[in-house]
Write a protein that holds these residues in place. Structure first.
Motif, PDB file in Angstrom:
ATOM      1  N   UNK A 198       0.809  -1.228   0.000  1.00  0.00           N
ATOM      2  CA  UNK A 198       0.000   0.000   0.000  1.00  0.00           C
ATOM      3  C   UNK A 198       0.839   1.274   0.000  1.00  0.00           C
ATOM      4  N   UNK A 199       2.150   1.138   0.158  1.00  0.00           N
ATOM      5  CA  UNK A 199       3.008   2.328   0.263  1.00  0.00           C
ATOM      6  C   UNK A 199       3.933   2.493  -0.942  1.00  0.00           C
ATOM      7  N   UNK A 200       3.775   1.649  -1.966  1.00  0.00           N
ATOM      8  CA  UNK A 200       4.718   1.660  -3.086  1.00  0.00           C
ATOM      9  C   UNK A 200       4.722   2.990  -3.843  1.00  0.00           C
ATOM     10  N   UNK A 201       3.546   3.549  -4.100  1.00  0.00           N
ATOM     11  CA  UNK A 201       3.486   4.828  -4.830  1.00  0.00           C
ATOM     12  C   UNK A 201       4.140   5.937  -4.019  1.00  0.00           C
ATOM     13  N   UNK A 202       3.847   5.952  -2.728  1.00  0.00           N
ATOM     14  CA  UNK A 202       4.443   6.974  -1.864  1.00  0.00           C
ATOM     15  C   UNK A 202       5.954   6.789  -1.782  1.00  0.00           C
ATOM     16  N   UNK A 203       6.396   5.536  -1.715  1.00  0.00           N
ATOM     17  CA  UNK A 203       7.826   5.257  -1.663  1.00  0.00           C
ATOM     18  C   UNK A 203       8.516   5.757  -2.930  1.00  0.00           C
ATOM     19  N   UNK A 204       7.903   5.517  -4.086  1.00  0.00           N
ATOM     20  CA  UNK A 204       8.487   5.970  -5.348  1.00  0.00           C
ATOM     21  C   UNK A 204       8.584   7.493  -5.388  1.00  0.00           C
ATOM     22  N   UNK A 205       7.529   8.176  -4.901  1.00  0.00           N
ATOM     23  CA  UNK A 205       7.546   9.644  -4.859  1.00  0.00           C
ATOM     24  C   UNK A 205       8.649  10.150  -3.935  1.00  0.00           C
ATOM     25  N   UNK A 206       8.779   9.520  -2.771  1.00  0.00           N
ATOM     26  CA  UNK A 206       9.798   9.966  -1.813  1.00  0.00           C
ATOM     27  C   UNK A 206      11.205   9.691  -2.329  1.00  0.00           C
ATOM     28  N   UNK A 207      11.387   8.601  -3.055  1.00  0.00           N
ATOM     29  CA  UNK A 207      12.701   8.323  -3.642  1.00  0.00           C
ATOM     30  C   UNK A 207      13.081   9.412  -4.637  1.00  0.00           C
ATOM     31  N   UNK A 208      12.102   9.849  -5.431  1.00  0.00           N
ATOM     32  CA  UNK A 208      12.375  10.899  -6.414  1.00  0.00           C
ATOM     33  C   UNK A 208      12.743  12.201  -5.723  1.00  0.00           C
ATOM     34  N   UNK A 209      12.086  12.487  -4.604  1.00  0.00           N
ATOM     35  CA  UNK A 209      12.348  13.735  -3.881  1.00  0.00           C
ATOM     36  C   UNK A 209      13.636  13.669  -3.065  1.00  0.00           C
ATOM     37  N   UNK A 210      13.851  12.549  -2.388  1.00  0.00           N
ATOM     38  CA  UNK A 210      14.932  12.458  -1.421  1.00  0.00           C
ATOM     39  C   UNK A 210      16.118  11.639  -1.884  1.00  0.00           C
ATOM     40  N   UNK A 211      15.887  10.770  -2.874  1.00  0.00           N
ATOM     41  CA  UNK A 211      16.835   9.719  -3.203  1.00  0.00           C
ATOM     42  C   UNK A 211      18.263  10.210  -3.401  1.00  0.00           C
ATOM     43  N   UNK A 212      19.183   9.490  -2.810  1.00  0.00           N
ATOM     44  CA  UNK A 212      20.594   9.777  -2.963  1.00  0.00           C
ATOM     45  C   UNK A 212      21.284   8.514  -3.448  1.00  0.00           C
ATOM     46  N   UNK A 213      22.450   8.690  -4.032  1.00  0.00           N
ATOM     47  CA  UNK A 213      23.245   7.523  -4.402  1.00  0.00           C
ATOM     48  C   UNK A 213      23.987   7.072  -3.159  1.00  0.00           C
TER      49      UNK A 213
END
Length: 515
Positions: A198-213
């Protein structure tokens, strides 16, 4: 008590959750009744092999204690995890007291008699790491999960693939799905921790905003503890908080589940704190101390939104990124004469476009494109397939072109064509700009490349460097130039590790000025 009696008050959704985890080819929710699902679960557990395969060693040992009517089994503080997992799998029922359903008594006895403990422990170790990885990241590409498993467990990739394909317990916790990945321009198999669906879409959005290498390797015990406890209690600050919450409430495991989701997404903790404050009824100094412990612990928990880094790791990485960005500003030298002259550019396109048109006619790569040679405006996106075909067969194409000379090239032009055999197509790192050259790294060499119509720093800002691209380079009049097409490798973050690697390569690798 048989299973049907023990779960008569369970909702259909709860039964479907376990049914869909256990049964390979399960029917859709609206195509099966609760009674039928229970029948299939009973049939599944009637095979003792399934009981061995669906349980960890800890769960099997607990079942053994339960069969022995050992009073120790009722110690919920000691066996909280085992009781919780076995209850969810319906291998034990809690009412009227903890017991194995009558339907499963004989299969459980047989499972405990036949289990190969050494093999079971080894399977546990694989699942602890692989499921722990999925729990940290939420969703992982197959190749990433396989590489993690190989690195941590010392297994070959084929053995990891075999495990994630066949292991029943792994599939109980993790399911796979196909997802379109832009960087691959294709659908790829991803593995998803089931509780995060149930959190996959939110996780993808947060990765785009916060994601670091993040390339830092997490301690293997982080994964193991996360598998069992949801959090990495091998770290001191996380352990301190975990012990504190255990003392405050018997419902600590439910609270840890909430914390786990906030950690996965690495979102603002204000709402979490409001919830905990109301639930735990904290006051004054105790409240301040509790939330200090919470923040310290969560700052040490790896996050899926941060690609496996902890918030503390992310702070350090971003500080380093700021330093690197500042250094780029200081070191940047604007390019002055880092391109071919007009005559050379005209000749380059004449020769290269002739080769591409010849390739297209020979192999019928794109029948819609009739003319490339001497065309002033060619959309690079339309000829990529032709470019790839040329490079895949360049020796054959150039030899035939030289023999036929279909465009009546002079000797100098044919010499340029022949030298293109030395050209290279592949993945390059556009590393740094110099006044007269663009430094591009490929296979431990630094190629000093000239632009075509324009200096490359006018096409790609120095702020974006280092940048990984696919392109082609050629020898041209004792210089090196490229084919005018950079295909960026998108949707992949490389971060400060790439900057460090590039600095090292530029210092150590051979500089190549002609091919």
């Amino acid at each position: 008590m048989i299973l049907k009696e023990g779960v008569k008050n369970y909702g259909k959704e709860a039964i479907f959750d376990i049914y869909s985890r256990l049964i390979d080819e399960f029917k859709p929710y609206d195509k099966i009744t609760k009674v039928k699902m229970i029948d299939e679960i009973c049939c599944f557990y009637s095979d003792y092999h399934h009981i061995i395969d669906i349980c960890t060693v800890r769960e099997l040992k607990y079942l053994k204690l339960l069969l022995g009517e050992n009073e120790e089994v009722f110690d919920s503080s000691k066996y909280s995890w085992e009781i919780g997992q076995l209850s969810e799998k319906l291998l034990i029922l809690r009412q009227p007291t903890l017991h194995i359903p009558d339907d499963f008594y004989d299969p459980v006895c047989m499972a405990l008699k036949k289990v190969k403990w050494k093999e079971a422990r080894w399977n546990d170790r694989i699942n602890e790491v692989l499921v722990g990885c999925c729990k940290v990241y939420g969703e992982l590409l197959t190749n990433v999960l396989v590489e993690f498993g190989s690195a941590f467990l010392g297994l070959c990739n084929e053995d990891v693939i075999q495990h994630i394909s066949d292991n029943l317990l792994f599939h109980y916790y993790v399911y796979f799905s196909k997802k379109y990945i832009p960087s691959f321009n294709d659908y790829q198999v991803t593995f998803i921790f089931r509780d995060y669906y149930d959190f996959l879409d939110e996780l993808e959005d947060e990765r785009k905003k916060q994601g670091i290498a993040y390339s830092g390797m997490i301690d293997i015990y982080d994964y193991i503890y996360i598998f069992y406890y949801d959090v990495n209690i091998n770290r001191k600050k996380v352990k301190n908080f975990y012990q504190k919450i255990q003392k405050i409430t018997p419902f600590y495991s439910w609270i840890i589940e909430e914390i786990r989701i906030y950690s996965l997404l690495n979102v603002d903790r204000s709402q979490l704190k409001i919830f905990l404050e109301g639930f735990l009824k904290l006051d004054g100094k105790e409240r301040i101390q509790f939330f200090q412990l919470l923040d310290q612990a969560m700052d040490e928990m790896p996050s899926g939104a941060l690609n496996g880094a902890t918030p503390n790791d992310a702070k350090l990485i971003r500080l380093e990124q700021e330093k690197i960005s500042y250094q780029k500003e200081v070191n940047y030298i604007r390019q002055q004469d880092a391109k071919l002259n007009k005559k050379e550019v005209k000749t380059f396109y004449k020769v290269y476009f002739a080769l591409l048109e010849f390739t297209n006619q020979k192999y019928q790569v794109n029948s819609k494109i009739k003319k490339i040679y001497k065309q002033n405006k060619v959309n690079p996106a339309n000829i990529i397939e032709i470019v790839d075909k040329f490079w895949n067969c360049k020796e054959v194409i150039i030899d035939e072109f030289m023999t036929l000379n279909p465009y009546r090239f002079c000797e100098d032009e044919l010499n340029l064509v022949e030298k293109m055999k030395k050209g290279i197509r592949g993945i390059f790192i556009i590393a740094r700009y110099q006044e007269d050259y663009t430094m591009m790294i490929h296979e431990e060499k630094v190629y000093m490349v000239k632009g075509l119509h324009d200096n490359i720093d006018n096409i790609i800002s120095y702020h974006k460097l280092p940048l990984i691209v696919q392109t082609s380079i050629f020898p041209f009049y004792e210089k090196i130039t490229y084919d005018g097409i950079f295909q960026s490798i998108q949707d992949i973050r490389f971060g400060v590790e790439l900057d460090r690697m590039v600095d090292q390569e530029l210092e150590q690798c051979e500089k190549v000025y002609s091919l």
